[in-house]
Design a protein around this motif. Structure first.
Motif, PDB file in Angstrom:
ATOM      1  N   LEU A  54     -70.871  23.654  35.909  1.00 22.99           N
ATOM      2  CA  LEU A  54     -70.560  24.793  35.227  1.00 22.99           C
ATOM      3  C   LEU A  54     -69.202  25.413  35.469  1.00 22.99           C
ATOM      4  O   LEU A  54     -68.504  25.957  34.564  1.00 22.99           O
ATOM      5  N   PRO A  55     -68.693  25.427  36.772  1.00 20.03           N
ATOM      6  CA  PRO A  55     -67.055  25.937  36.739  1.00 20.03           C
ATOM      7  C   PRO A  55     -66.170  25.233  35.790  1.00 20.03           C
ATOM      8  O   PRO A  55     -65.449  25.931  34.892  1.00 20.03           O
ATOM      9  N   SER A  56     -66.410  23.868  35.764  1.00 17.80           N
ATOM     10  CA  SER A  56     -65.238  23.270  34.840  1.00 17.80           C
ATOM     11  C   SER A  56     -65.722  23.572  33.542  1.00 17.80           C
ATOM     12  O   SER A  56     -64.694  23.713  32.653  1.00 17.80           O
ATOM     13  N   ALA A  57     -66.910  23.907  32.981  1.00 13.28           N
ATOM     14  CA  ALA A  57     -67.346  24.297  31.837  1.00 13.28           C
ATOM     15  C   ALA A  57     -66.835  25.592  31.472  1.00 13.28           C
ATOM     16  O   ALA A  57     -66.154  25.958  30.221  1.00 13.28           O
ATOM     17  N   LEU A  58     -66.724  26.587  32.292  1.00 10.48           N
ATOM     18  CA  LEU A  58     -66.487  27.931  32.146  1.00 10.48           C
ATOM     19  C   LEU A  58     -64.849  28.081  32.097  1.00 10.48           C
ATOM     20  O   LEU A  58     -64.220  28.532  30.966  1.00 10.48           O
ATOM     21  N   PHE A  59     -64.351  27.481  33.012  1.00 11.16           N
ATOM     22  CA  PHE A  59     -62.914  27.371  32.981  1.00 11.16           C
ATOM     23  C   PHE A  59     -62.211  26.913  31.706  1.00 11.16           C
ATOM     24  O   PHE A  59     -61.106  27.237  31.229  1.00 11.16           O
ATOM     25  N   GLY A 359     -51.764  25.683  19.066  1.00 13.25           N
ATOM     26  CA  GLY A 359     -52.886  26.435  19.599  1.00 13.25           C
ATOM     27  C   GLY A 359     -54.419  26.045  19.173  1.00 13.25           C
ATOM     28  O   GLY A 359     -55.335  26.135  19.925  1.00 13.25           O
ATOM     29  N   ALA A 360     -54.522  25.925  17.768  1.00 20.12           N
ATOM     30  CA  ALA A 360     -55.712  25.384  17.287  1.00 20.12           C
ATOM     31  C   ALA A 360     -56.115  23.940  17.800  1.00 20.12           C
ATOM     32  O   ALA A 360     -57.413  23.837  18.015  1.00 20.12           O
ATOM     33  N   VAL A 361     -55.197  22.941  18.055  1.00 22.22           N
ATOM     34  CA  VAL A 361     -55.809  21.753  18.237  1.00 22.22           C
ATOM     35  C   VAL A 361     -55.960  21.883  19.850  1.00 22.22           C
ATOM     36  O   VAL A 361     -57.019  21.251  20.449  1.00 22.22           O
ATOM     37  N   ASP A 362     -55.273  22.597  20.674  1.00 22.47           N
ATOM     38  CA  ASP A 362     -55.650  22.682  22.320  1.00 22.47           C
ATOM     39  C   ASP A 362     -56.941  23.739  22.317  1.00 22.47           C
ATOM     40  O   ASP A 362     -57.516  23.342  23.263  1.00 22.47           O
ATOM     41  N   LEU A 363     -57.263  24.429  21.459  1.00 20.81           N
ATOM     42  CA  LEU A 363     -58.834  25.081  21.426  1.00 20.81           C
ATOM     43  C   LEU A 363     -59.699  23.936  21.304  1.00 20.81           C
ATOM     44  O   LEU A 363     -60.636  23.762  22.025  1.00 20.81           O
ATOM     45  N   CYS A 364     -59.533  22.965  20.237  1.00 18.72           N
ATOM     46  CA  CYS A 364     -60.658  21.998  20.090  1.00 18.72           C
ATOM     47  C   CYS A 364     -60.506  21.005  21.566  1.00 18.72           C
ATOM     48  O   CYS A 364     -61.732  20.487  22.083  1.00 18.72           O
ATOM     49  N   VAL A 365     -59.417  20.590  22.097  1.00 17.16           N
ATOM     50  CA  VAL A 365     -59.254  19.888  23.366  1.00 17.16           C
ATOM     51  C   VAL A 365     -60.085  20.743  24.448  1.00 17.16           C
ATOM     52  O   VAL A 365     -60.711  20.032  25.164  1.00 17.16           O
ATOM     53  N   ALA A 366     -59.884  21.961  24.730  1.00 17.65           N
ATOM     54  CA  ALA A 366     -60.463  22.482  25.734  1.00 17.65           C
ATOM     55  C   ALA A 366     -61.784  22.878  25.658  1.00 17.65           C
ATOM     56  O   ALA A 366     -62.687  22.604  26.524  1.00 17.65           O
ATOM     57  N   LEU A 367     -62.403  22.834  24.312  1.00 15.76           N
ATOM     58  CA  LEU A 367     -63.937  23.024  23.856  1.00 15.76           C
ATOM     59  C   LEU A 367     -64.597  21.494  24.359  1.00 15.76           C
ATOM     60  O   LEU A 367     -65.500  21.421  24.898  1.00 15.76           O
ATOM     61  N   ALA A 368     -63.817  20.407  24.058  1.00 16.72           N
ATOM     62  CA  ALA A 368     -64.196  19.165  24.375  1.00 16.72           C
ATOM     63  C   ALA A 368     -64.342  18.967  25.917  1.00 16.72           C
ATOM     64  O   ALA A 368     -65.274  18.597  26.480  1.00 16.72           O
ATOM     65  N   GLY A 369     -63.378  19.520  26.816  1.00 15.91           N
ATOM     66  CA  GLY A 369     -63.383  19.613  27.869  1.00 15.91           C
ATOM     67  C   GLY A 369     -64.413  20.715  28.530  1.00 15.91           C
ATOM     68  O   GLY A 369     -65.238  20.146  29.659  1.00 15.91           O
ATOM     69  N   ALA A 370     -64.883  21.818  27.836  1.00 17.10           N
ATOM     70  CA  ALA A 370     -65.957  22.446  28.418  1.00 17.10           C
ATOM     71  C   ALA A 370     -67.334  21.572  28.238  1.00 17.10           C
ATOM     72  O   ALA A 370     -68.194  21.754  29.108  1.00 17.10           O
ATOM     73  N   GLY A 371     -67.195  20.920  27.218  1.00 21.62           N
ATOM     74  CA  GLY A 371     -68.781  20.211  26.752  1.00 21.62           C
ATOM     75  C   GLY A 371     -68.767  19.009  27.883  1.00 21.62           C
ATOM     76  O   GLY A 371     -69.768  18.934  28.657  1.00 21.62           O
ATOM     77  N   GLY A 372     -67.746  18.481  28.146  1.00 22.53           N
ATOM     78  CA  GLY A 372     -67.821  17.405  29.133  1.00 22.53           C
ATOM     79  C   GLY A 372     -68.059  18.014  30.493  1.00 22.53           C
ATOM     80  O   GLY A 372     -68.810  17.509  31.406  1.00 22.53           O
ATOM     81  N   GLY A 373     -67.497  18.986  30.993  1.00 22.70           N
ATOM     82  CA  GLY A 373     -67.869  19.697  32.259  1.00 22.70           C
ATOM     83  C   GLY A 373     -69.127  19.889  32.463  1.00 22.70           C
ATOM     84  O   GLY A 373     -69.908  19.563  33.366  1.00 22.70           O
TER      85      GLY A 373
END
Length: 415
Positions: A54-59, A359-373
């Motif tokens: 959850l921490p990884s997903a949240l941050f 910024g829009a691309v990094d939004l997608c990247v971060a959401l992918a990281g949240a899902g993976g976390g």
């Protein structure tokens, strides 16, 4: 200072790299310290392994929102404003985590982790500042230079986990909250450096210079840089997949090691090697990306992540050197994907819409990281660390057909 001549443009580029690299030393320490113990702190406070991702997903969720906001703020007011605001938010989040752990307040912990993600997003957004003032032939190396600046702090951060934990206990704060105190100081320092010295602003300056070459498949300026086609789509896909796989496996490695009796020193060492491998290869990967092209390096990222998954799955739980090797390969695969994907995005987006697109691309990247976390804890609880590692490696191979097909469509569009 005039920025209309090639000489002054080069001087400004070098100054920008110097300032951004200096700030990255501190922000790298802030990023790495929290990553090392975030899952362990959540497991301790929530008393369950299934939610330790959850921490990884949240941050990373907080990182997603921040990536978009920093991109938009940078588009309007320049890199200096966007990066300063992002680092300030990351420092605030780190302080909130320390307070939450001290008070044993779960709600405050979750909220603070979300805000803490701003530091991670800003750390990554800084790489774009290094590429604002150079053409495609040097862009990979410029991006890599910024990532190299992160290496010192990123490697030092995990190795300060145990000393910061000891210091925190002396202050009456839980040991696992100590690294977040370090993150607060580190992000705050990075923000001060950017605010004080990133002048003139590289993104604003780039708009006054002659147009740079734009590669095939670029984003259409009349659509405001919002269409993800051709080169932008390939770059986005590369970074999304590599981020998802890297975050999922990295997040569960400390939990896996703790479950098999390893202490914070061993865990910190493995994560330090991993984070070093995320950034230190930038000394050569940027040059390779410029020389051999973006697509071959993206393909190499998928293959390297598969190798990381296989080594991680095969490593005995007590074999710290093998776990370190697996996490080093994981970091290298991520680096190859980040450098090649970032170069694709920056090649394709004109200066007038570049920051918003990034910024829009990094939004997608971060959401992918949240899902993976968040998925990583559930997958590991339901199966095993080995199964999680293999699944991540296989998923990373999806980079290959996507970037090859996208590159082919881009070439076809201009033929």
């Amino acid at each position: 200072m005039s920025i209309t001549t090639p000489v002054s443009r080069e001087v400004l580029h070098r100054r920008t790299l110097t300032v951004v690299m200096a700030s990255q030393v501190f922000s790298g320490a802030g990023l790495a310290a929290g990553i090392t113990v975030g899952a362990l702190l959540a497991e301790d406070m929530l008393d369950t392994t299934s939610l330790s991702g959850l921490p990884s997903a949240l941050f990373t969720a907080g990182s997603a929102a921040t990536a978009l906001l920093v991109g938009r703020l940078s588009q309007r007011s320049g890199r200096r404003a966007g990066l300063t605001a992002g680092y300030a938010a990351g420092a605030l989040g780190g302080a909130g985590v320390v307070l939450a752990a001290t008070l044993d307040n779960i709600l405050l912990l979750l909220l603070s982790l979300l805000v803490y993600g701003a530091g991670s997003a800003t750390n990554l957004q800084a790489r774009y500042a290094g590429a604002d003032l150079v053409g495609p032939s040097r862009r990979g190396r410029a991006i890599s230079s910024v990532l190299v600046g992160t290496t010192l702090g990123a490697v030092a951060g995990p190795n300060l986990v145990a000393p910061m934990g000891t210091l925190a206990e002396q202050w009456g704060v839980p040991a696992l909250a100590g690294p977040f105190a370090l993150a607060t100081l580190a992000y705050g320092t990075a923000g001060v450096l950017i605010f004080a010295f990133l002048r003139p602003d590289p993104l604003l300056a780039s708009r006054t210079l002659p147009p740079e070459d734009v590669t095939p498949g670029s984003v259409s300026a009349d659509r405001g840089g919002r269409r993800f086609t051709g080169t932008v789509a390939a770059g986005a896909a590369t970074m999304v997949l590599t981020q998802l796989v890297m975050v999922a496996v990295m997040t569960m490695t400390p939990v896996h090691m703790q479950a098999h009796g390893h202490d914070l020193h061993a865990t910190g060492l493995v994560i330090a090697i991993h984070i070093g491998a995320m950034y230190l290869p930038s000394l050569v990967t940027g040059a390779l990306t410029d020389r051999y092209g973006r697509v071959p390096m993206a393909v190499a990222s998928g293959v390297t992540l598969l190798a990381a998954g296989l080594v991680s799955a095969a490593a005995p739980a007590n074999a710290v050197p093998l776990l370190a090797l697996a996490l080093a390969l994981l970091g290298l695969g991520w680096n190859l994907g980040l450098v090649s994907g970032t170069a694709m995005i920056t090649d394709a987006a004109p200066p007038q819409t570049r920051a918003k697109t990034q910024g829009a691309v990094d939004l997608c990247v971060a959401l992918a990281g949240a899902g993976g976390g968040i998925a990583s804890g559930m997958v590991m609880a339901a199966t095993s660390y080995a199964a999680l590692s293999i699944a991540g490696g296989v998923l990373a191979l999806a980079v290959i057909p996507f970037v090859v097909a996208s590159a082919a469509r881009s070439r076809g569009a201009v033929s």
